[in-house]
Design an enzyme around this catalytic site. Structure first.
Site, PDB file in Angstrom:
ATOM      1  N   GLU A  61      -1.298 -64.763 -32.453  1.00  0.00           N
ATOM      2  CA  GLU A  61      -1.009 -63.057 -32.850  1.00  0.00           C
ATOM      3  C   GLU A  61      -1.625 -63.002 -34.072  1.00  0.00           C
ATOM      4  O   GLU A  61      -2.414 -61.850 -34.604  1.00  0.00           O
ATOM      5  CB  GLU A  61       0.352 -62.774 -32.613  1.00  0.00           C
ATOM      6  CG  GLU A  61       0.190 -61.043 -32.919  1.00  0.00           C
ATOM      7  CD  GLU A  61       1.363 -60.437 -31.979  1.00  0.00           C
ATOM      8  OE1 GLU A  61       1.599 -59.300 -32.643  1.00  0.00           O
ATOM      9  OE2 GLU A  61       2.117 -61.114 -31.240  1.00  0.00           O
ATOM     10  N   SER A  62      -1.340 -63.664 -35.170  1.00  0.00           N
ATOM     11  CA  SER A  62      -1.715 -63.625 -36.720  1.00  0.00           C
ATOM     12  C   SER A  62      -3.281 -63.623 -36.623  1.00  0.00           C
ATOM     13  O   SER A  62      -3.732 -62.733 -37.604  1.00  0.00           O
ATOM     14  CB  SER A  62      -0.968 -64.755 -37.416  1.00  0.00           C
ATOM     15  OG  SER A  62       0.383 -64.798 -37.435  1.00  0.00           O
TER      16      SER A  62
END
Length: 140
Positions: A61-62
């Protein structure tokens, strides 16, 4: 900005965040991808000594969220992740994993990314798809 400046800016923005806690570092960028790495050690293990799926998801997600920043107007817009789907293929006990986000769809209001996570031997660890929404900054 050149490649080095872009990576430095992304890494600076990670200070005092989950990315810093997990020791995630952005390490490569190109016209159609962004790559980050994360060490695999006891800080990201689940109780059985394997890489925790949640840590892998946080890495995916980062990098997927950060990559969307290439396609927005930072003065007037920001990114929020709205969906993450991840498949864990292989366990990992130690070493390093690398997550590379590649754009599948770049729309006006949504971006879709495929994030591939491999280890230092290029063995597939996980595959994720992430959807981001582009939101307007409302000025008061």
């Amino acid at each position: 900005m050149n490649k080095t400046e872009i990576l430095k800016a992304f890494n600076e923005r990670s200070k005092n965040t989950l990315m810093e806690t997990l020791d995630i570092e952005y390490v490569n960028v190109g016209d159609d991808f962004l790559t980050a790495k994360m060490p695999v050690n006891t800080r990201v293990h689940q109780p059985y000594g394997q890489l925790h799926g949640g840590a892998t998801a946080a890495l995916a997600e980062s990098v997927g969220s950060a990559a969307s920043n290439f396609f927005i107007d930072h003065k007037n817009q920001f990114i929020n992740g709205i969906q993450l789907s991840i498949n864990h293929i292989k366990g990992k006990r130690e070493g390093t994993v690398f997550a590379t986000a590649k754009n599948i769809h770049k729309g006006r209001t949504t971006h879709l990314w495929e994030v591939t996570i491999v280890d230092e031997n290029n063995q597939l660890i996980s595959v994720a798809k992430m959807t981001n929404i582009v939101l307007d900054i409302h000025k008061k």
